[in-house]
Design a protein around this motif. Structure first.
Motif, short mmCIF file in Angstrom:
data_model
loop_
_atom_site.label_atom_id
_atom_site.label_comp_id
_atom_site.label_asym_id
_atom_site.label_seq_id
_atom_site.Cartn_x
_atom_site.Cartn_y
_atom_site.Cartn_z
N ARG A 50 0.83 -1.20 0.00
CA ARG A 50 0.00 0.00 0.00
C ARG A 50 0.87 1.25 0.00
O ARG A 50 0.60 2.22 -0.72
CB ARG A 50 -0.95 0.00 1.19
N GLU A 88 0.55 3.71 -3.16
CA GLU A 88 0.03 5.07 -2.96
C GLU A 88 1.06 6.10 -3.37
O GLU A 88 0.73 7.11 -4.00
CB GLU A 88 -0.34 5.29 -1.49
N VAL A 112 1.49 6.46 -7.20
CA VAL A 112 0.45 7.32 -7.77
C VAL A 112 0.74 8.78 -7.44
O VAL A 112 0.72 9.65 -8.30
CB VAL A 112 -0.95 6.92 -7.26
N GLY A 168 -1.14 10.06 -12.60
CA GLY A 168 -1.16 8.77 -11.89
C GLY A 168 -2.55 8.36 -11.45
O GLY A 168 -2.77 7.21 -11.10
N THR A 169 -3.48 9.30 -11.44
CA THR A 169 -4.85 8.99 -11.00
C THR A 169 -5.76 8.61 -12.16
O THR A 169 -6.94 8.35 -11.97
CB THR A 169 -5.48 10.20 -10.26
N PHE A 217 -1.67 -0.23 -9.10
CA PHE A 217 -2.26 0.26 -7.85
C PHE A 217 -3.53 -0.53 -7.54
O PHE A 217 -3.74 -1.01 -6.42
CB PHE A 217 -2.56 1.75 -7.97
N LYS A 218 -4.40 -0.67 -8.52
CA LYS A 218 -5.67 -1.34 -8.29
C LYS A 218 -5.50 -2.82 -7.94
O LYS A 218 -6.28 -3.38 -7.18
CB LYS A 218 -6.60 -1.15 -9.49
N ILE A 235 -4.61 -2.96 -4.24
CA ILE A 235 -5.81 -2.75 -3.43
C ILE A 235 -6.69 -3.99 -3.47
O ILE A 235 -7.24 -4.42 -2.45
CB ILE A 235 -6.59 -1.52 -3.94
N ALA A 236 -6.84 -4.59 -4.65
CA ALA A 236 -7.68 -5.78 -4.77
C ALA A 236 -7.12 -6.93 -3.92
O ALA A 236 -7.88 -7.65 -3.27
CB ALA A 236 -7.78 -6.20 -6.24
N SER A 281 -10.70 8.36 -15.15
CA SER A 281 -9.94 8.16 -13.91
C SER A 281 -9.76 6.67 -13.63
O SER A 281 -10.42 5.84 -14.23
CB SER A 281 -10.68 8.81 -12.75
N MET A 282 -8.93 6.37 -12.63
CA MET A 282 -8.69 4.98 -12.20
C MET A 282 -9.98 4.27 -11.85
O MET A 282 -10.09 3.06 -11.98
CB MET A 282 -7.83 4.98 -10.93
N LEU A 305 -13.88 1.40 2.43
CA LEU A 305 -13.69 0.33 1.45
C LEU A 305 -13.29 -0.97 2.13
O LEU A 305 -13.77 -2.05 1.78
CB LEU A 305 -12.64 0.74 0.41
N ALA A 343 -13.59 -5.31 -3.87
CA ALA A 343 -12.77 -5.44 -5.08
C ALA A 343 -13.60 -5.47 -6.36
O ALA A 343 -13.05 -5.49 -7.45
CB ALA A 343 -11.92 -6.71 -5.00
N TYR A 346 -12.93 5.77 -3.05
CA TYR A 346 -11.54 5.60 -2.60
C TYR A 346 -10.57 5.89 -3.75
O TYR A 346 -9.61 6.64 -3.59
CB TYR A 346 -11.31 4.18 -2.08
N LEU A 347 -10.83 5.32 -4.92
CA LEU A 347 -9.92 5.51 -6.05
C LEU A 347 -9.88 6.98 -6.48
O LEU A 347 -8.81 7.55 -6.71
CB LEU A 347 -10.32 4.62 -7.22
N ARG A 355 -7.72 9.37 -4.35
CA ARG A 355 -6.25 9.45 -4.44
C ARG A 355 -5.83 10.79 -5.02
O ARG A 355 -4.70 11.25 -4.79
CB ARG A 355 -5.67 8.32 -5.30
N ALA A 356 -6.71 11.43 -5.77
CA ALA A 356 -6.37 12.72 -6.37
C ALA A 356 -6.41 13.87 -5.37
O ALA A 356 -5.87 14.94 -5.64
CB ALA A 356 -7.33 13.02 -7.53
N ILE A 364 -3.29 15.47 -4.50
CA ILE A 364 -2.57 15.94 -5.69
C ILE A 364 -3.15 17.24 -6.22
O ILE A 364 -2.42 18.22 -6.43
CB ILE A 364 -2.60 14.86 -6.79
#
Lengths: 374, 398
Positions: free
Chosen positions: A320, A324, A327, A334-335, A345-346, A349-350, B206-207, B337, B345, B371-372, B375-376, B379
């Motif tokens: 993690r 993190e 990203v 990175g997002t 990254f995913k 997390i998975a 986005s992710m 999450l 997942a 959550y994904l 992350r921004a 930033i």
């Protein structure tokens, strides 16, 4: 730092790594993932080009008779290419169980794994949590020939495309834990299919009086075998995570070298240098834990369980942190869904969600310490 | 600083709660709980904006003269925290929190009388054109150029990470109007309708698989010089004005409060489905987040209190709050999450496209995307690293 590998393991690592980077780059994988045939193609290629599907199996069954460190090497390479499934479920998890079952069905299943004609999805709990995710019951058929299986298994990885299911059950007769090897097209199996955030396919399985013959029963004393398979899976995941982390750091270093702001590359800012240094430290510690747990897999069940708890906890935290920060150091790009960094990254997390969070594994570690004390 | 609330503040709080009880409908609360991005969007965003507009409460930070309700900073903070506690949708900030305050401070009377009422009513929906592919943290290095041609500027270049540009009908942007002297002294602040010929847009996914931001391309885009706000080459001063604390939202912890509230509601839904999602590690992590939220909230109270007594709060306050709130939000979305275990997942975004019903608590279906997307937060708006640099410079001096 070099890992403690022997010469053939180094050769294996380099060969698999080179093959995967030549054939499965980020673009190819993204494009292929929506293809329903992708998992089968992947295994077929591994069988034909790499010959690694037989890695953990005994030679009399057509295998390469390799040990956990070899699995670690392969899993790290698969992690770096983000193609751990279906190898993980089929060769590692299912393979660990089938290897220890001395029946014709099990032997045939192993042959089918090796020649990539079987893909196996796991229908028993793997996240270390008690209850909820899997609750299949097996009842003996009234004519005495075979069993009925009924119940549910959530988030069954590979369920949509697997040829077979490895189903963990509770026997109604005596409450013991049993394992069945079931064809995926058996009547009475229902699926709700979906994708996971790491691009893999999974499903919620519902079994409604699925009739299976007597020889589908692999063992009616499954608990120790399931524990062994879960520990083998964890060790493999640990290695996969190290591969993912290495790729994340490499991409981050590369990106920060060429991205300039304020007149210089990001890699010249001390804050970011220190962050990448911290990522490197985490990766090396994680790689050490992955080696430790591979070596402990062949120890006693208690030792093995404690080792996988420690490794999953420590590597989960490292994963993690590295993911993190990868990203973060890429900034806004990175997002997005565009770069490889987001896909890696995913997956990190998975892994956390599917196989148990670091906290879960710390609790397992505590439990094994308490057991040991008693 | 008054440790406790005054009788007036409690009366105000009661008034806000009564309004929310009646006007924040169950449908709106439900839709808000399913929002995944930094701002709400779609029907719930428009209805809530309209509801607040009707009440005269849509622009709490604006002076009364321009349509604000005439609240003190403490009342503003109280309003925002009551909204969060009730689960109200977060309205996009570009129009009311950015463009509006800029026009109020730097705009001409014509600009104010044209744009401000339309921001209030929601007729105009703004997006922000700041970042470029080569100009992120180093915004002053932006290259999108506006060249004077008679009574117009002609704009050529590109902007990126433009949130909600696909909904917007107007854009405010920083453009380069001079290449002489220091880079930051050659930038102007201009406004353009999004349907001006020469503006094209591509979505950026986005992710989470969602579409929140875009890249915009400006190809000989012509706008009247009267669309410039402030003097030519004063754009960075205007941008800095927007970063000051007073311009920000009323409650830095609002988002965190919302995430925790929706998590609690998801846990109730889970229980009713026979799912038990939490354990002892959840409880201690949850406690730590609530404790840190208290620290954030009380810090904001101190800052607001200084403002009310007319003290200057300095540059550091906004940076401190943004840094702390964004990272706390990330921890909160991560905790939410984690409660879902394997179901967390699932790619719910893809599944909703495939029109499926998934098992699991309803509000939990968005925890992954939230959550994904989250992350921004460390930033955008000045990365955490930039915020720390601002704080360090302030306390150490150059």
């Amino acid at each position: 730092m070099k890992p403690m590998l022997n010469e053939s393991q180094c050769i294996l690592r380099d060969a698999v790594g080179r093959y995967l980077s030549d054939n499965y780059d980020h673009q190819r994988r993204r494009a292929a993932q929506s293809d329903r045939e992708w998992p089968q193609q992947l295994l077929k290629a591994f069988a034909e080009d790499l010959g690694i599907l037989g890695l953990p199996f005994p030679p009399e069954l057509g295998g390469l008779d390799c040990g956990p460190v070899d699995t670690m090497v392969v899993m790290e390479a698969l992690g770096s290419a983000l193609v751990a499934e279906p190898y993980l479920s089929t060769v590692v998890t299912a393979g660990t169980i089938l290897k220890d079952v001395d029946t014709a069905v099990a032997h045939n299943a192993i042959s089918a794994i090796i020649d990539a004609t079987a893909i196996i999805a796991i229908a028993f709990s793997q996240d270390g949590a008690a209850g909820a995710s899997s609750n299949v019951k097996a009842t003996t058929r009234s004519n005495g020939d075979g069993y009925f299986l009924s119940g549910n298994n959530i988030v069954t990885r590979g369920g949509p495309y697997a040829t077979h299911l490895l189903v963990g059950t509770c026997m109604e007769a005596d409450g013991r834990c049993a394992l069945f090897y079931v064809p995926a097209d058996a009547p009475g199996i229902m699926r709700v299919n979906y994708s996971l955030i790491d691009g893999n396919r999974a499903c919620d399985l519902a079994l409604d009086k699925v009739a299976v013959p007597a020889d589908a029963l692999l063992t009616s004393d499954a608990a120790p075998l399931i524990a062994k398979a879960n520990d083998a899976t964890r060790a493999a995941i640990c290695a996969e995570s190290v591969g993912i982390m290495r790729r994340l750091l490499a991409d981050t270093v590369e990106y920060t070298r060429q991205r300039t702001q304020f007149g210089k590359p990001l890699s010249e800012f001390q804050v970011l240098q220190h962050r990448m240094a911290a990522m490197h430290v985490e990766i090396e510690l994680a790689a050490s834990m992955a080696l430790m747990v591979a070596l402990e897999l062949e120890s006693t069940p208690q030792q093995r369980s404690k080792a996988t708890a420690a490794a999953m906890a420590r590597i989960g935290r490292a994963g993690r942190f590295v993911a993190e920060n990868a990203v973060q150091l890429h900034g806004a790009i990175g997002t997005t869904d565009e770069l490889a960094v987001g896909q890696y990254f995913k997956r990190i997390i998975a892994i956390d969600l599917l196989f148990g969070s670091p906290d879960r594994h710390v609790s397992r570690y505590v439990e094994s310490c308490i057991e040991h004390a008693n | 600083m008054d440790k406790g609330p005054t009788r007036d503040l409690e009366a105000f709080r009661a008034e806000v709660r009564a309004f929310l009880d009646v006007n924040l409908t169950p449908e709106m609360r439900d839709a808000a709980a399913l929002q995944t991005g930094v701002y709400s969007e779609g029907g719930v965003c428009r209805s809530w904006h309209h509801t607040l507009y009707q009440k005269g409460w849509v622009a709490p930070s604006w002076p009364e003269k321009y349509g604000g309700p005439g609240w003190t900073p403490i009342q503003r903070m109280c309003f925002e925290s009551e909204c969060a506690a009730a689960g109200a949708p977060i309205l996009p900030g570009m129009s009311i929190l950015m463009c509006g305050p800029v026009l109020i401070r730097f705009g001409t009377e014509e600009q104010k009388s044209f744009f401000l009422p339309r921001i209030l009513s929601g007729e105009h929906f703004w997006c922000q054109g700041y970042s470029e592919p080569q100009a992120g943290s180093d915004l002053a290095s932006l290259r999108c150029a506006a060249v004077r041609d008679g009574d117009d500027y002609v704009i050529n270049g590109t902007k990126i990470w433009t949130t909600h540009a696909h909904y917007a009908n107007w854009i405010f942007m920083l453009v380069r109007t001079s290449t002489e002297g220091r880079r930051q002294d050659g930038i102007s602040f201009v406004l353009a309708p999004m349907d001006t010929p020469g503006i094209t847009m591509t979505p950026i996914i986005s992710m989470s698989g969602e579409h929140e931001v875009n890249q915009l391309f400006f190809d000989d885009v012509r706008i009247p010089v009267t669309n410039r706000v402030g003097n030519e080459n004063e754009g960075m001063k205007i941008a800095k004005y927007l970063l000051e604390f007073e311009r920000g939202g009323g409650d830095a912890g609002m988002q965190v409060t919302l995430v925790l509230k929706w998590l609690d509601e998801a846990l109730v839904q889970a229980e009713s489905q026979g799912l038990k999602l939490t354990d002892s590690s959840y409880l201690s992590k949850r406690a730590e987040i609530e404790i840190d939220l208290l620290a954030l909230t009380w810090t904001q109270r101190r800052i607001v209190s200084e403002l009310e007594t007319g003290q200057s709060v300095g540059d550091v306050s906004a940076s401190l709050l943004k840094l702390t709130a964004s990272e706390l939000y990330q921890r909160a979305t991560e905790l939410a999450l984690a409660t879902l275990g394997p179901y967390g997942a699932v790619d719910q975004h893809v599944a909703s496209g495939e029109d499926q019903d998934l098992v699991g608590p309803r509000y939990g279906a968005v925890f992954g995307a939230r959550y994904l997307n989250g992350r921004a937060q460390s930033i955008f708006g000045g990365s955490s690293e930039i915020q720390r640099t601002i704080i360090a410079r302030s306390i150490i001096g150059r």
